[in-house]
Every structure is written in C-alpha cells, then in structure tokens.
Design a protein around this motif. Structure first.
Motif, PDB file in Angstrom:
ATOM      1  N   TYR A 188      46.278  26.575   3.721  1.00  0.00           N
ATOM      2  CA  TYR A 188      47.287  27.474   4.292  1.00  0.00           C
ATOM      3  C   TYR A 188      47.203  27.469   5.808  1.00  0.00           C
ATOM      4  O   TYR A 188      48.183  27.195   6.509  1.00  0.00           O
ATOM      5  CB  TYR A 188      47.053  28.874   3.724  1.00  0.00           C
ATOM      6  N   PHE A 189      46.027  27.731   6.342  1.00  0.00           N
ATOM      7  CA  PHE A 189      45.910  27.839   7.795  1.00  0.00           C
ATOM      8  C   PHE A 189      46.025  26.480   8.484  1.00  0.00           C
ATOM      9  O   PHE A 189      46.573  26.380   9.577  1.00  0.00           O
ATOM     10  CB  PHE A 189      44.619  28.557   8.181  1.00  0.00           C
ATOM     11  N   ARG A 207      37.998  28.186   8.501  1.00  0.00           N
ATOM     12  CA  ARG A 207      39.369  28.564   8.851  1.00  0.00           C
ATOM     13  C   ARG A 207      39.580  28.504  10.365  1.00  0.00           C
ATOM     14  O   ARG A 207      40.611  28.036  10.840  1.00  0.00           O
ATOM     15  CB  ARG A 207      39.674  29.967   8.324  1.00  0.00           C
ATOM     16  N   LYS A 211      48.079  26.748  19.023  1.00  0.00           N
ATOM     17  CA  LYS A 211      47.692  25.487  18.388  1.00  0.00           C
ATOM     18  C   LYS A 211      46.314  25.035  18.837  1.00  0.00           C
ATOM     19  O   LYS A 211      45.584  24.388  18.094  1.00  0.00           O
ATOM     20  CB  LYS A 211      48.719  24.395  18.717  1.00  0.00           C
ATOM     21  N   ARG A 243      47.955  24.029   7.474  1.00  0.00           N
ATOM     22  CA  ARG A 243      49.390  23.718   7.527  1.00  0.00           C
ATOM     23  C   ARG A 243      50.095  24.578   8.571  1.00  0.00           C
ATOM     24  O   ARG A 243      50.951  24.102   9.317  1.00  0.00           O
ATOM     25  CB  ARG A 243      50.027  23.923   6.148  1.00  0.00           C
ATOM     26  N   LEU A 244      49.719  25.871   8.612  1.00  0.00           N
ATOM     27  CA  LEU A 244      50.354  26.750   9.600  1.00  0.00           C
ATOM     28  C   LEU A 244      50.064  26.285  11.020  1.00  0.00           C
ATOM     29  O   LEU A 244      50.841  26.517  11.935  1.00  0.00           O
ATOM     30  CB  LEU A 244      49.877  28.194   9.431  1.00  0.00           C
ATOM     31  N   ASN A 245      48.922  25.644  11.196  1.00  0.00           N
ATOM     32  CA  ASN A 245      48.592  25.165  12.530  1.00  0.00           C
ATOM     33  C   ASN A 245      49.153  23.784  12.800  1.00  0.00           C
ATOM     34  O   ASN A 245      48.782  23.122  13.767  1.00  0.00           O
ATOM     35  CB  ASN A 245      47.077  25.193  12.740  1.00  0.00           C
ATOM     36  N   GLY A 246      50.036  23.342  11.916  1.00  0.00           N
ATOM     37  CA  GLY A 246      50.780  22.117  12.162  1.00  0.00           C
ATOM     38  C   GLY A 246      49.977  20.841  11.948  1.00  0.00           C
ATOM     39  O   GLY A 246      50.318  19.792  12.491  1.00  0.00           O
ATOM     40  N   MET A 247      48.893  20.895  11.158  1.00  0.00           N
ATOM     41  CA  MET A 247      48.106  19.676  10.936  1.00  0.00           C
ATOM     42  C   MET A 247      48.814  18.763   9.947  1.00  0.00           C
ATOM     43  O   MET A 247      49.488  19.232   9.026  1.00  0.00           O
ATOM     44  CB  MET A 247      46.736  20.034  10.345  1.00  0.00           C
TER      45      MET A 247
END
Lengths: 402, 260
Positions: B113-114, B161, B90, B116-120
């Motif tokens: 995509y990235f 990204r 993270k 959201r995947l990183n929990g933002m």
C-alpha cells in the motif's frame, strides 16, 4: 488517479475484513425485510385462525318478551347462548369473564315494538374485550335491527328497496400494486434510507476518526498521495458501503417475495404483498430506486466522513454521527404520512424526496418530471456536501485536531 | 538536505483551548514555532531537543508538509514544502513512536500500500520489500494480520513502511517513545544505518542518552524559539553543568526568564 484506486482498494479490503461493519452493512439489511414480511404473514394467518375460533358467550334477560331476539342470536355464527334472570348477575359474570355479553329487554318491549312507540334494549359488555368479540356483538346488533326493519316493512307491504333505492357498486381500477404500494410503500423506503446511512456510518468512522486514533493518518498524509486523492479514495469506500447495504436490502425484498410465494399457508392478503414485491423487483423499478439511492449515498458519505474527520477519536465520531439519524428519520417518516406526495416542491427537500420518490416507484405511480427533479436535487446536494467536506479535509486544523 | 529559513507557525486558539490554557496569558494566537533557521546535512544526525510542547512536532510536521508555515519556508532535497509538496513527500520517510499500522492488513499488504502510494514501480517495490523483510526478520509473519502482533513486531513493520521507498530524508519524531529497550535498539540501529547511507536525518527526542549516542548537530527548541543551534561536540565542550540533563534544564530556565 492511480493513488485514488490504491487507496480505495485498500480501504475496501480493510472494511470488508471488519466483521462488525460487515454484519451491519450486509447481514442486517439482508435479513430485515424477510423477517418483517414473514412475521406479518405468520401473524395475519394466526389472527384469522383465531377469529374463526372465537366464540361469544351471550346471556339474555328477556322479561318474557324480546321479539325473536334469542331465535336470531341462536342462528348467528360463533355465538353460545345462556339465559340469566338478573342484570346484577349478568354484570358480575361479565366482569369475572364467565360470559362476554348480556342483552336486557325491559318489560313491555314487545308491545312497544308492535306500536312502533320507540323502545330500547340494553347490552352489557366490556369495550376492552378483544376486538373479535366486539366485532361479533356489533354484527348481532346490526343484523337484529335489519331483521326488525324487514319485518315492519313486510307488515305494511312496502318493498325493502325503499331503504336503498339504488346501490353504488365500486369498481376500483387501481392495481393491487398501487393499493398496497400506498400502504406498505411508505415503510420500504424508510428502511432503504436507514440502511444507506448505517452502511456509511461505520466505515466513515473507521476510515477517518479511527485512522486518527490509531496514529496512521499522519503516515498516510506523509505519503505522496495528495489530500484530495486520500479523501476521494475514502469517500468512494464509504459511499460504496452504504450502497451495498441498500443493495442487500433490495436482495432482502427479493428473498421475501420468494419466501411468501412459496409458503402455502400464506393468506390471500400476503399473496398480494408478494405480488407487490415482485412488481418492485422488475428491472426498471430497481434501476430507478438505485439511481435515487446512489446520490443519497454520496451525500451521506460526505457528511459522515466530514464529521468523522473532525472528531478526535472513534468514540467522539460515533457520538457526533449517531444523532444524525434523527435528521434522517424525521423527513423519512414525514414522507410516510398520507397526502404527502412527490411534486416539484417536495422533490427539492433532501431525504424527503427520496422517501417519496421511492414510495411512488414502489407503487408504480412515479411521474417523470418530479423524479428527474429529485435526481437533479440529490446530485446537487451530494456535490455541495462533497465540496464542503473536501474543504474540511484540506483544513489542517480539522485533520490534526486532537 | 533540509534548509529552514525564518520559519514561523502560529495557531489560533479555539474558545475551548483558551479555557484550558487560561493560566497562560497569551491572547488568541499561539506561536508554536517562532522564526527558526536550521540546516540539516546529509550523512549527519540532526537532533531536535526540547520539552513537551516546545514546538518539535510542529516543526517536523511542517517539514513533512502536513502543516503549512505561517511565514518563512522549508526546502527539502531542493523542493519547497508548500510549492512542491508531493516531491518533498516522495523523498521523505516519517517514523513516530506510535506504529500507526492497520490491524486488519498483513505486513505484506501494508508495505504494498505505502510503496504504491509513494509512486514506486512494482518490481522495485517487491525487491525492496523482500530485502527489508529479510533484513528485519519480518518475512516469517509477513502474511499474518498485524492486529495481534507484539509492539516489537509492529515496530519492524513500521520501519519497513518508512524506508520502503528509500527516502533521502528521514524524519524521526520521538521514535522510541513507548518502546522497550530491544525495540528501541532497533530504531537506534536504523538511524545509524541511515547515516551510513548518507541520508539526511532529523530526530526529535527528549531522551538524553539518545541525544548523546546519535547527535552530530543539535538544536534546542523551547516555547517555539530556537535557543541553541550548533555542533553537538561544541555543545558538550561548552557545558556549564556536569550532565546533559542539567545543562538542558539550565538553558530552558534561562530562556524562560528571558521570555518572562
């Protein structure tokens, strides 16, 4: 869970934007069944027209006796009669295709018949002739024999029934669907299974080996999504894509049934096929088919994804996954053989059980016990493949190989 | 901050790999990283210098949790890479020379995509995305598919990204390899910006001009061993050769003879 959905959504969008995958996944399964059924229908119609038009050119060398053969032949349908005096000429003419068959009656034929001394006549033809001509010749021979027997029986005042004192009359209780299902039923699951596999193949290659080759896998692994989330997101996409293929092929069946039903020139055979297809298309059958294809898809998805993860490049993945087709085609074809049915042992063999199960669902002869065992076996195989595949994905050696 | 303690990583060679490497007599196991200790501080550029195959990428992958150490440990921003992999990722940005984008997605979709995947959370994601797109000039092509972009355009998307979740630690693995001077320049700028923002930066490279331009701390790694670790200024002051290249080659050869 949120990450899985994010990954699934992205992979699905990515896959649906790939024209090549899309055509393999949707277009081909949608078109194959209509093409096959319309093709068969047209072929059968044209063959039966051809058969009606076929004329057999027959020559007779009778040496002055033949016991009414020419009279009999002249009355038979689709026959044109000529007379030749010599077998040598007859053979020549058959070989250069100016006549199709010649009958030779030896001297003394008639008197031998009258005395019932036993005699022979000869007929010349080529067995490589087209099947309609051969069929007409066989009809002539059988009809002529029958006529001779009738004549002889009449002479001694014996009724014809002495030959067949009782006749068995068949009353087939199998429905048209069952009868045709056992014939075409084998070939339909073959395509279902192949399409599930093909539908999985391209996305699996693209989502793992392709991602490795593009260098984006590393970036994905560095995101906060866990490996298992990444894996499941990808697996769902691959399995869904195979499932969409199977759905498309079922849609293809529906379209086929409609097209044949609408075509006024379809023969009665094809109308029965159309009836069979409509039978499969009833909701219960489709649900049973889908329930059998879903775990199969997960099984395929897990295997293809595992190989694709191991491969270094797109090309390597392709060369590893394509040979799998053989392992899939073999049990599928075995399931098409007559006498192989779904029972409590065949239900345990993966792919073969799908092939047999689908066949019996199509013919409407499926039994609950073996079907349930098939579902259970498939789910277990899918879970095993899944577990192995997850372990494989978690191994850094495989994921960073190359 | 990154603290690396007694870090080792070894790989078991497959039969195929052994065949390919038959000139190097080293048995079944390759020690890609051999008992390394390092500390990277925030607001400083830590440069990892070494020839191909020295163990740079392995070290960076270990930091990024892609690989697990054979022994020793790594703490990134207070989190252990093995025990708290997700927390480490993270707070981590990772940029390599290969842009690694998806051809059929647009920059906008890629960043979503990235992010959201990183929990933002969604509002922060959209705000930062707009800021970074404007800053790097991605906005004008943000809704076109990446497939037909030039390398420079792709590199910009790649930078967004890497930075979208505002990572405290940024790992650059040969970030300019394969780029032209203009694209490479934007990476250099990015590294300087990260430094101004007080981020922890670890850069692996074998381009001496970049080493000279950017380094605060320097580590030289050769065949898995750490052969120099200290301030870059000290390194320059104590060189026995006249250029960085020559000094680097001298150290590498010296270590080679010690190993043999």
């Amino acid at each position: 869970m949120k990450n899985i959905i994010t990954i699934f959504k992205k992979e699905l969008m990515d896959t649906l934007r790939d024209k090549r995958t899309l055509s393999v996944m949707l277009l081909i399964p949608l078109v194959v069944y209509p093409a096959i059924f319309i093709g068969i229908s047209k072929y059968m119609t044209s063959q039966s027209e051809k058969a009606g038009q076929e004329i057999l050119r027959v020559a007779i060398i009778n040496n002055g006796n033949e016991q009414n053969f020419s009279q009999y032949v002249a009355g038979a349908p689709n026959v044109k009669l000529t007379t030749i005096t010599d077998t040598v000429v007859a053979k020549e003419q058959i070989l250069n295709d100016s006549i199709d068959a010649a009958y030779y009656f030896p001297v003394g034929y008639d008197s031998a018949l009258v005395k019932l001394a036993g005699t022979t006549f000869q007929y010349f033809y080529t067995s490589t002739n087209n099947e309609f001509e051969v069929a007409i010749i066989q009809n002539i021979n059988a009809g002529y024999q029958q006529q001779l027997v009738k004549q002889k029986l009449a002479e001694v005042s014996v009724s014809e029934t002495i030959l067949e004192p009782a006749t068995g009359q068949a009353r087939n209780l199998a429905s048209t669907r069952e009868q045709l299902g056992s014939i075409v039923g084998g070939i339909l699951p073959y395509f279902f299974i192949i399409f599930c596999m093909i539908g999985c193949m391209y996305p699996a290659i693209d989502l793992a080996a392709g991602e490795k080759e593009r260098g984006s896998l590393e970036t994905l692994l560095v995101s906060s999504a866990s490996r298992i989330e990444i894996y499941i997101g990808k697996l769902m996409t691959v399995a869904l894509s195979g499932f969409i293929s199977a759905l498309a092929s079922i849609a293809g069946l529906v379209i086929s049934a409609q097209l044949i039903g609408m075509d006024a020139t379809s023969g009665s055979d094809m109308m029965q096929v159309s009836e069979l297809l409509s039978g499969i298309i009833e909701p219960a059958s489709i649900l049973m088919l889908l329930a059998i294809l879903l775990p199969l898809n997960i099984f395929f998805a897990a295997i293809t994804l595992m190989l694709s993860i191991y491969a270094r490049t797109f090309k390597e993945a392709q060369s590893m996954i394509t040979p799998l087709m053989i392992f899939i085609v073999f049990p599928t074809i075995f399931g098409m053989l007559p006498g192989v049915t779904l029972d409590y042992s065949t239900a345990l063999i993966p792919i073969l059980n799908v092939s047999l199960g689908a066949k019996e669902i199509i013919s409407g002869t499926i039994q609950t016990g073996p079907l349930l065992l098939t579902y259970a076996a498939l789910i277990i195989y899918a879970l095993i493949a899944l577990l192995i595949s997850v372990r494989f994905f978690n191994n850094e050696k495989n994921i960073l190989r190359g | 901050m990154i603290t690396i303690t007694n870090l080792s990583k070894s790989f078991k060679l497959s039969r195929q790999q052994k065949k390919e490497m038959r000139n190097v007599p080293q048995g079944d196991i390759v020690h890609a990283v051999n008992n390394i200790n390092l500390t990277c501080m925030p607001g400083r550029v830590f440069t990892l210098l070494g020839p191909n195959g020295a163990g740079k990428t392995t070290t960076l992958r270990l930091i990024a949790t892609i690989l697990k150490p054979t022994s020793g440990n790594i703490v990134v921003n207070g989190f252990d890479t093995v025990k708290n992999g997700m927390e480490v990722r993270k707070s981590l940005g990772f940029l390599t020379g290969s842009t690694g984008l998806y051809d059929r997605l647009t920059p906008d979709e890629t960043i979503n995509y990235f992010g959201r995947l990183n929990g933002m959370d969604e509002s922060t994601l959209q705000r930062r995305k707009k800021e970074l797109f404007d800053l790097l000039g991605v906005t004008e092509f943000a809704h076109r598919r990446v497939g037909k972009f030039s390398t420079g355009m792709k590199q910009k998307v790649s930078i967004v990204r890497t930075m979208i979740h505002d990572p405290q630690v940024v790992v650059f693995d040969e970030p300019t390899s394969g780029l032209d001077v203009i694209a490479a320049k934007s990476i250099i700028e990015l590294i300087r910006q990260c430094k101004r923002d007080n981020k922890t930066i670890i850069l692996s490279t074998h381009i001496m001009s970049e080493v000279n331009m950017l380094s605060d701390d320097l580590a030289i790694i050769h065949r898995g061993d750490l052969v120099y670790n200290g301030l870059f200024a000290d390194f320059k002051n104590n060189m026995k050769e006249s250029t960085l290249e020559d000094e680097f080659i001298r150290i590498a050869l010296e270590h080679e003879s010690v190993k043999a």
